[in-house]
Design an enzyme around this catalytic site. Structure first.
Site, PDB file in Angstrom:
ATOM      1  N   CYS A 245    -114.009  -1.751  43.403  1.00 24.78           N
ATOM      2  CA  CYS A 245    -114.449  -2.405  41.948  1.00 24.78           C
ATOM      3  C   CYS A 245    -115.266  -3.592  41.788  1.00 24.78           C
ATOM      4  CB  CYS A 245    -113.169  -2.450  41.191  1.00 24.78           C
ATOM      5  SG  CYS A 245    -111.955  -3.596  42.291  1.00 24.78           S
TER       6      CYS A 245
ATOM      7  N   GLU B  76    -106.184  -4.214  34.919  1.00 24.13           N
ATOM      8  CA  GLU B  76    -107.227  -4.481  36.009  1.00 24.13           C
ATOM      9  C   GLU B  76    -108.517  -3.516  35.993  1.00 24.13           C
ATOM     10  OE1 GLU B  76    -107.188  -6.942  38.364  1.00 24.13           O
ATOM     11  OE2 GLU B  76    -105.232  -7.678  37.702  1.00 24.13           O
TER      12      GLU B  76
HETATM   13  P1  NAD Z   1    -109.272   5.972  35.821  1.00 23.16           P
HETATM   14  O1  NAD Z   1    -109.395   4.829  34.913  1.00 23.16           O
HETATM   15  O2  NAD Z   1    -110.022   7.366  35.621  1.00 23.16           O
HETATM   16  O3  NAD Z   1    -107.977   6.371  36.354  1.00 23.16           O
HETATM   17  C1  NAD Z   1    -106.939   5.422  36.690  1.00 23.16           C
HETATM   18  C2  NAD Z   1    -105.669   5.937  36.373  1.00 23.16           C
HETATM   19  O4  NAD Z   1    -105.488   6.110  35.054  1.00 23.16           O
HETATM   20  C3  NAD Z   1    -105.208   6.991  37.267  1.00 23.16           C
HETATM   21  O5  NAD Z   1    -103.948   6.946  37.619  1.00 23.16           O
HETATM   22  C4  NAD Z   1    -105.203   8.362  36.409  1.00 23.16           C
HETATM   23  O6  NAD Z   1    -104.552   9.430  36.443  1.00 23.16           O
HETATM   24  C5  NAD Z   1    -104.949   7.492  34.863  1.00 23.16           C
HETATM   25  N1  NAD Z   1    -105.695   8.335  33.742  1.00 23.16           N
HETATM   26  C6  NAD Z   1    -106.948   8.857  33.934  1.00 23.16           C
HETATM   27  N2  NAD Z   1    -107.477   9.232  32.618  1.00 23.16           N
HETATM   28  C7  NAD Z   1    -106.128   9.085  31.937  1.00 23.16           C
HETATM   29  C8  NAD Z   1    -105.909   8.965  30.510  1.00 23.16           C
HETATM   30  N3  NAD Z   1    -106.926   9.620  29.546  1.00 23.16           N
HETATM   31  N4  NAD Z   1    -104.922   8.690  29.822  1.00 23.16           N
HETATM   32  C9  NAD Z   1    -104.008   8.075  30.770  1.00 23.16           C
HETATM   33  N5  NAD Z   1    -104.106   7.683  32.062  1.00 23.16           N
HETATM   34  C10 NAD Z   1    -105.245   8.179  32.651  1.00 23.16           C
HETATM   35  O7  NAD Z   1    -109.950   5.161  37.194  1.00 23.16           O
HETATM   36  P2  NAD Z   1    -110.333   5.906  38.745  1.00 23.16           P
HETATM   37  O8  NAD Z   1    -111.419   6.755  38.505  1.00 23.16           O
HETATM   38  O9  NAD Z   1    -109.146   6.236  39.262  1.00 23.16           O
HETATM   39  O10 NAD Z   1    -110.713   4.439  39.185  1.00 23.16           O
HETATM   40  C11 NAD Z   1    -112.167   4.035  39.194  1.00 23.16           C
HETATM   41  C12 NAD Z   1    -112.062   2.668  38.124  1.00 23.16           C
HETATM   42  O11 NAD Z   1    -111.044   1.813  38.561  1.00 23.16           O
HETATM   43  C13 NAD Z   1    -113.311   1.971  38.094  1.00 23.16           C
HETATM   44  O12 NAD Z   1    -113.603   1.533  36.697  1.00 23.16           O
HETATM   45  C14 NAD Z   1    -112.840   0.835  39.011  1.00 23.16           C
HETATM   46  O13 NAD Z   1    -113.825  -0.363  38.673  1.00 23.16           O
HETATM   47  C15 NAD Z   1    -111.713   0.702  38.431  1.00 23.16           C
HETATM   48  N6  NAD Z   1    -110.990  -0.076  39.422  1.00 23.16           N
HETATM   49  C16 NAD Z   1    -110.618  -1.466  39.214  1.00 23.16           C
HETATM   50  C17 NAD Z   1    -110.082  -2.387  40.113  1.00 23.16           C
HETATM   51  C18 NAD Z   1    -109.178  -3.737  39.803  1.00 23.16           C
HETATM   52  O14 NAD Z   1    -108.823  -4.374  40.502  1.00 23.16           O
HETATM   53  N7  NAD Z   1    -109.909  -4.381  38.716  1.00 23.16           N
HETATM   54  C19 NAD Z   1    -109.350  -1.841  41.450  1.00 23.16           C
HETATM   55  C20 NAD Z   1    -110.020  -0.608  41.645  1.00 23.16           C
HETATM   56  C21 NAD Z   1    -110.454   0.196  40.654  1.00 23.16           C
END
Ligand code: NAD
Length: 466
Positions: free
Chosen positions: A244, A210
């Site tokens: 998002c 997602e």
């Molecule tokens: P992110 O991708 O930075 O982090 C998401 C999760 O991944 C966190 O739990 C984090 O600890 C983990 N993570 C971060 N870096 C990682 C790595 N290198 N390896 C493995 N895991 C890792 O996203 P964010 O900043 O927490 O959230 C914002 C993003 O999420 C935006 O792009 C937003 O559009 C998206 N989002 C999508 C939805 C949806 O339903 N499609 C909903 C909310 C947010």
């Protein structure tokens, strides 16, 4: 020393024991989750206020009530969702039964982001538990208040031999993903989505991703600017733009832009007052890093509304930018803040072209008094979801799937879609061990008569229920 091994081993053993499979066990877990939400409502509201400056009402509206509804829906439909699904068969199998069994995958991991930290952790959890899986939840390390409540309180409400919360940032999550899971459910950025998918490939783990992206919002010349401004402002500035599916940028003609800017100004003043900083309904930026990133974006184009920021409480005013170029950072990256750039296009066709030359967005919006215009945008583009003359209200419907397409993700969830996502659909054929005479036509040598009969029975359809 691997910090996750013991926990994962415990969960794998619990799954192998079969205890998560019966409907009664699943229902008990769902009821536990419901109680967690009920008993800890205030604690969760406080955590969300601490993380994102959410008001209690906004927390209820956009997180807690939706989770409670999802639990109630799963409890109400669990038995129906779990039922074997009888399928059509051909004459060769007339006396057999053919059905799809929804079986749990096993040990699944749910990795969630910080922007709706309760909702985006617990909504997939409902589906995973309803489907009879053991679950590891990895909440975002950035929304610290919520992470603490989920880690310290939630496990007390669930069977801890089947459920665990693990903590960590990128490094620890990378380590976690070296383990073999039976399903990965990830919500986050496309950048990390690629890392997750690469890790999944090593063990051929199935994934739901997602993700995010830039959601276009087309505003047609034939519109009521104030109505459009009210609806766009509500969904752009909700949760300080950290949503998002929020409209990311507006595409409209220069003439509409002029009318829209003054309408947006009155919508913002009407919603958040003369001094939006003192409004209880406007959130704050999650952390210093994102605050500085967003402050940098305020330098793109020309500020038409807002533009103020205050580092001490990570406040950024609801902002509208005009004269924005496609090459500027605000049009290149996902904004994830209360900033709305407007780009000019000369026609609906040019807007469609602009959208189709970019990655497929998670959401797309079109505003027009003409349903023809809205339908043309719907038919000529692709996105995870679509809003015609509205924002992302559809998210509150469990009857609709939530998910992206292309760069904005793969897979879907909410309501029954979640149950199906977390269930393996096993194709089953049960024949009786006798009646060998009937089977004999299948065996070689294939005489002309047998060939004809087999071809005929394969082509035939018999009643589903036989
Ligand atoms: P992110 O991708 O930075 O982090 C998401 C999760 O991944 C966190 O739990 C984090 O600890 C983990 N993570 C971060 N870096 C990682 C790595 N290198 N390896 C493995 N895991 C890792 O996203 P964010 O900043 O927490 O959230 C914002 C993003 O999420 C935006 O792009 C937003 O559009 C998206 N989002 C999508 C939805 C949806 O339903 N499609 C909903 C909310 C947010």
């Amino acid at each position: 020393m691997d910090p996750f091994e013991d926990t994962l081993q415990r969960l794998r053993e619990a799954f192998s024991s079969g205890r998560t499979r019966p409907a009664e066990f699943r229902a008990a877990q769902l009821r536990g989750l419901g109680r967690f939400l009920q008993d800890n409502k205030q604690l969760l509201q406080e955590a969300l206020a601490q993380d994102l400056h959410k008001s209690a009402f906004s927390s209820d509206l956009s997180e807690l009530i939706l989770c409670q509804k999802e639990v109630a829906l799963a409890l109400q439909n669990l038995h129906t969702w779990m039922e074997d699904q009888l399928v059509a068969k051909n004459l060769l199998m007339t006396l057999s039964s053919t059905f799809i069994r929804k079986e749990p995958f096993g040990l699944v991991v749910i990795i969630s982001p910080w922007n709706y930290p309760v909702y985006l952790s617990l909504l997939p959890l409902v589906g995973a538990l309803a489907a009879g899986n053991c679950v590891v939840l990895k909440p975002s390390e950035i929304s610290r208040g919520t992470e603490r409540v989920l880690a310290e309180v939630l496990p007390q409400y669930l069977d801890q031999s089947c459920f665990a919360v693990v903590l960590g940032g990128p490094e620890e999550t990378g380590q976690l993903l070296e383990h073999k899971f039976d399903y990965i459910f990830f919500t986050g950025s496309p950048r990390v989505g690629k890392i997750v998918m690469a890790a999944a490939a090593k063990h051929l783990m199935p994934v739901t991703l997602e993700l995010g992206g830039k959601n276009p919002c087309y505003v047609d010349d034939n519109c009521d600017p104030q109505i459009v401004a009210n609806r766009v402002a509500l969904f752009r500035y909700f949760n300080a733009g950290q949503t998002c599916v929020a409209p990311n940028y507006i595409l409209c003609s220069p003439e509409v832009q002029e009318r829209l800017v003054s309408a947006l100004q009155s919508a913002i003043t009407c919603f958040y007052g003369e001094d939006p900083r003192s409004s209880p309904d406007l959130g704050r930026i999650i952390n210093e890093k994102h605050f500085q990133r967003l402050r940098g974006l305020l330098g793109c184009g020309r500020v038409a509304i807002g533009g103020q920021s205050e580092e001490s409480d990570r406040y950024i005013a609801p902002t509208v930018l005009v004269d924005v170029q496609e090459t500027e950072p605000v049009m290149q990256e996902e904004i994830f803040g209360p900033i709305l750039p407007i780009m000019n296009v000369r026609s609906l066709d040019e807007a469609i072209d602009f959208i189709n030359h970019r990655e497929k967005p998670l959401a797309l919006y079109a505003f027009s008094n003409s349903s023809q215009v809205v339908n043309q945008m719907l038919e000529s583009t692709s996105s995870g979801s679509f809003g015609g003359n509205d924002g992302f209200k559809y998210l509150s419907l469990s009857s609709m799937p939530m998910g992206g397409v292309g760069n904005s993700g793969m897979g879907r969830y909410h309501g029954k879609f979640s149950f199906d996502t977390f269930s393996h659909q096993r194709a089953c054929l049960l024949s009786c061990s006798g009646l060998e005479k009937l089977n004999e036509i299948q065996y070689p040598p294939y005489t002309a008569w047998k060939k004809k009969l087999i071809s005929w029975t394969l082509a035939s359809q018999s009643c589903t229920l036989l």
